[in-house]
Write a protein that holds these residues in place. Structure first.
Motif, PDB file in Angstrom:
ATOM      1  N   THR A 175       0.839  -1.197   0.000  1.00 42.35           N
ATOM      2  CA  THR A 175       0.000   0.000   0.000  1.00 42.35           C
ATOM      3  C   THR A 175       0.872   1.244   0.000  1.00 42.35           C
ATOM      4  OG1 THR A 175      -0.140  -0.163   2.407  1.00 42.35           O
ATOM      5  CG2 THR A 175      -1.971  -1.067   1.132  1.00 42.35           C
ATOM      6  N   LYS A 176       0.318   2.364  -0.397  1.00 43.77           N
ATOM      7  CA  LYS A 176       1.103   3.583  -0.592  1.00 43.77           C
ATOM      8  C   LYS A 176       1.775   4.026   0.703  1.00 43.77           C
ATOM      9  CE  LYS A 176       0.701   8.092  -2.863  1.00 43.77           C
ATOM     10  NZ  LYS A 176       1.780   7.819  -3.815  1.00 43.77           N
ATOM     11  N   ILE A 177       3.082   4.254   0.619  1.00 49.78           N
ATOM     12  CA  ILE A 177       3.880   4.587   1.801  1.00 49.78           C
ATOM     13  C   ILE A 177       3.403   5.878   2.456  1.00 49.78           C
ATOM     14  CG2 ILE A 177       6.215   5.196   2.567  1.00 49.78           C
ATOM     15  CD1 ILE A 177       7.237   3.310   0.368  1.00 49.78           C
ATOM     16  N   SER A 178       2.897   6.818   1.674  1.00 47.10           N
ATOM     17  CA  SER A 178       2.485   8.110   2.227  1.00 47.10           C
ATOM     18  C   SER A 178       1.305   7.981   3.190  1.00 47.10           C
ATOM     19  CB  SER A 178       2.128   9.082   1.105  1.00 47.10           C
ATOM     20  OG  SER A 178       1.104   8.542   0.292  1.00 47.10           O
ATOM     21  N   ASP A 179       0.663   6.796   3.241  1.00 44.35           N
ATOM     22  CA  ASP A 179      -0.421   6.577   4.200  1.00 44.35           C
ATOM     23  C   ASP A 179       0.116   6.525   5.636  1.00 44.35           C
ATOM     24  OD1 ASP A 179      -2.136   6.433   2.096  1.00 44.35           O
ATOM     25  OD2 ASP A 179      -2.265   4.250   2.048  1.00 44.35           O
ATOM     26  N   SER A 180       1.388   6.224   5.804  1.00 42.82           N
ATOM     27  CA  SER A 180       1.964   6.051   7.144  1.00 42.82           C
ATOM     28  C   SER A 180       2.234   7.406   7.781  1.00 42.82           C
ATOM     29  CB  SER A 180       3.254   5.242   7.058  1.00 42.82           C
ATOM     30  OG  SER A 180       3.013   3.980   6.481  1.00 42.82           O
ATOM     31  N   GLU A 181       2.163   7.434   9.120  1.00 39.60           N
ATOM     32  CA  GLU A 181       2.348   8.705   9.819  1.00 39.60           C
ATOM     33  C   GLU A 181       3.602   8.738  10.691  1.00 39.60           C
ATOM     34  OE1 GLU A 181      -0.221   7.769  13.869  1.00 39.60           O
ATOM     35  OE2 GLU A 181      -1.029   9.175  12.384  1.00 39.60           O
ATOM     36  N   TYR A 182       4.342   7.643  10.758  1.00 33.29           N
ATOM     37  CA  TYR A 182       5.498   7.614  11.644  1.00 33.29           C
ATOM     38  C   TYR A 182       6.729   7.040  10.943  1.00 33.29           C
ATOM     39  CZ  TYR A 182       4.559   2.594  12.148  1.00 33.29           C
ATOM     40  OH  TYR A 182       4.365   1.264  11.895  1.00 33.29           O
ATOM     41  N   TYR A 183       7.885   7.325  11.545  1.00 33.13           N
ATOM     42  CA  TYR A 183       9.161   6.736  11.141  1.00 33.13           C
ATOM     43  C   TYR A 183       9.586   5.770  12.249  1.00 33.13           C
ATOM     44  CZ  TYR A 183       9.460  10.383   7.588  1.00 33.13           C
ATOM     45  OH  TYR A 183       9.211  11.190   6.507  1.00 33.13           O
ATOM     46  N   VAL A 184      10.474   4.833  11.912  1.00 36.30           N
ATOM     47  CA  VAL A 184      10.858   3.819  12.895  1.00 36.30           C
ATOM     48  C   VAL A 184      12.352   3.541  12.814  1.00 36.30           C
ATOM     49  CG1 VAL A 184      10.423   1.833  11.368  1.00 36.30           C
ATOM     50  CG2 VAL A 184      10.210   1.546  13.837  1.00 36.30           C
ATOM     51  N   THR A 185      12.931   3.154  13.935  1.00 33.13           N
ATOM     52  CA  THR A 185      14.308   2.675  13.982  1.00 33.13           C
ATOM     53  C   THR A 185      14.387   1.549  15.001  1.00 33.13           C
ATOM     54  OG1 THR A 185      16.637   3.341  14.156  1.00 33.13           O
ATOM     55  CG2 THR A 185      15.110   4.318  15.737  1.00 33.13           C
ATOM     56  N   VAL A 186      15.340   0.650  14.801  1.00 33.60           N
ATOM     57  CA  VAL A 186      15.462  -0.545  15.646  1.00 33.60           C
ATOM     58  C   VAL A 186      16.929  -0.767  15.980  1.00 33.60           C
ATOM     59  CG1 VAL A 186      15.081  -3.042  15.796  1.00 33.60           C
ATOM     60  CG2 VAL A 186      13.468  -1.624  14.518  1.00 33.60           C
ATOM     61  N   GLY A 187      17.218  -1.169  17.221  1.00 35.49           N
ATOM     62  CA  GLY A 187      18.584  -1.548  17.569  1.00 35.49           C
ATOM     63  C   GLY A 187      18.849  -1.460  19.058  1.00 35.49           C
ATOM     64  N   ARG A 188      20.026  -1.944  19.443  1.00 35.06           N
ATOM     65  CA  ARG A 188      20.468  -1.812  20.835  1.00 35.06           C
ATOM     66  C   ARG A 188      20.763  -0.335  21.104  1.00 35.06           C
ATOM     67  NH1 ARG A 188      25.256  -3.569  21.729  1.00 35.06           N
ATOM     68  NH2 ARG A 188      25.759  -3.868  19.535  1.00 35.06           N
ATOM     69  N   LEU A 189      20.276   0.164  22.231  1.00 32.96           N
ATOM     70  CA  LEU A 189      20.468   1.573  22.550  1.00 32.96           C
ATOM     71  C   LEU A 189      21.845   1.762  23.179  1.00 32.96           C
ATOM     72  CD1 LEU A 189      16.919   2.487  23.918  1.00 32.96           C
ATOM     73  CD2 LEU A 189      17.740   2.342  21.559  1.00 32.96           C
ATOM     74  N   VAL A 190      22.844   1.817  22.308  1.00 36.55           N
ATOM     75  CA  VAL A 190      24.231   2.009  22.729  1.00 36.55           C
ATOM     76  C   VAL A 190      24.787   3.249  22.043  1.00 36.55           C
ATOM     77  CG1 VAL A 190      24.675  -0.413  23.256  1.00 36.55           C
ATOM     78  CG2 VAL A 190      25.026   0.415  20.931  1.00 36.55           C
TER      79      VAL A 190
END
Length: 370
Positions: free
Chosen positions: A198-213
């Protein structure tokens, strides 16, 4: 032919351990070695495809348990001691080593040794020395650093064949060890991440993943998204959590989820506007996982991401590791949002699948093992 596999140490199940999982599908090893083994059984079962094999470990490090890393000034002694320990009881014809520190120095007798370099080895005496030994400590430990660097270079001459997990690492190997290597990208569980078309512009947030170091620079992402007033979801936990919470306090657009299972992570990523990535990684599995979902990536233009992201097709780059550059990259991304096709993004990720790794590693073995 008797075959052995050695991993530096068994601690937690992560990207480096996935390589062993895939190797275990290619090679039927007679022996498994590791300098230390403090991994939980559930992770070991995952790592060895439902098996829980005996792991031959260093008698020296065994006494330190989960604190084995404090022995790093004595790693030359640990390596020599483990080699001697194993020589007395075992014989192998082929060794596959998985190294980000010590395993390339493992040798029983005249076996053929293929070393898969998982990362820039021994980073705390090379690239990240100042992070581990800041200020006066760095000056005091300079003689030890030189000694360990010489030891590391000498270990690099031990394998018969060296494989790098990226061109970035290949260049590092050539610069520091002055040896040639072949690039085989590590396996990414592309199949575990479902494509969102589905169209990416429908999303309202950004995301990141990883160990908080510290070195992953989540602080820069937080500062940038506070200025942008855009929603950022940060998945993971670690030593930097309290400091990052302090930076983000009073800003409701910055959300910490803590650790999540793979299914929930996948849901967040495939429904995100984009995945943001601010660290320098030797390969970088997370940006490939994001692309597996058809989600574009906004990344710092250094390290393995330059090999896994196609600019303006599967993501965009920021050239300097700072807040202003991240802001500009996000704004640039939004200006060209329509260029990003989730199907194209997913197809790019598939080049780094486990199937691709297995095919390439088997081909390497066929060419080099006689």
């Amino acid at each position: 032919m008797k075959i052995g596999i050695i991993h530096d140490w068994l601690d937690k199940y992560g990207g480096a351990e996935r390589v062993i999982t895939s190797l275990d599908k290619i090679i039927s090893a007679d022996y498994y070695f590791a300098y230390a083994n403090v991994m939980k059984n559930k992770d070991k079962l995952k790592m060895f495809n439902g098996k829980n094999p005996d792991i031959i470990t260093s008698n020296v490090l065994k006494f330190l348990g989960s604190y084995f890393r404090i022995a790093f000034p004595f790693f030359p002694f640990v390596t020599k001691s483990f080699n001697n320990q194993v020589q007395k009881n075992y014989s192998i014809d082929l060794l596959i080593s998985s190294s980000w520190c010590l395993s390339k120095g493992f040798r029983i007798s005249d076996e053929k040794h293929i070393c898969y370099i998982q990362a820039r080895n021994f980073k705390y005496i090379w690239d990240e020395y100042q992070n581990y030994f800041p200020g006066i400590f760095g000056i005091i430990f300079t003689p030890l650093r030189k000694y360990l660097q010489n030891f590391d270079v000498n270990m690099s001459k031990n394998p018969n064949h060296v494989i790098a997990n990226s061109k970035f690492v290949q260049d590092w190997i050539n610069e520091h060890y002055k040896i040639n290597s072949t690039v085989i990208y590590p396996p990414v569980s592309v199949q575990n991440f479902n494509l969102r078309t589905t169209k990416i512009s429908d999303s309202e947030y950004y995301v990141t993943v990883g160990r908080l170091v510290k070195y992953k620079r989540f602080d820069l992402l937080i500062e940038a998204f506070i200025r942008l007033n855009k929603k950022l979801i940060i998945i993971g936990d670690g030593a930097e959590r309290n400091r990052l919470n302090e930076i983000a306090k009073n800003h409701n657009n910055i959300i910490f989820t803590g650790f999540l299972n793979s299914e929930k992570i996948s849901d967040y990523i495939r429904n995100a506007r984009a995945f943001v990535f601010s660290s320098v990684e030797d390969f970088g599995i997370a940006p490939v996982e994001a692309q597996s979902c058809g989600t574009p990536v906004i990344a710092y233009a250094k390290g393995g991401v330059l090999e896994t992201i196609v600019e303006n097709k599967t993501g965009v780059f920021f050239k300097t590791q700072d807040v202003n550059a991240i802001q500009d990259a996000v704004q640039n991304f939004e200006n060209i949002l329509d260029r990003f096709d989730p199907v194209v993004i997913r197809k790019n990720a598939e080049k780094f699948s486990e199937e691709a790794f297995i095919t390439n590693f088997r081909s390497f073995l066929e060419k080099n093992i006689h």
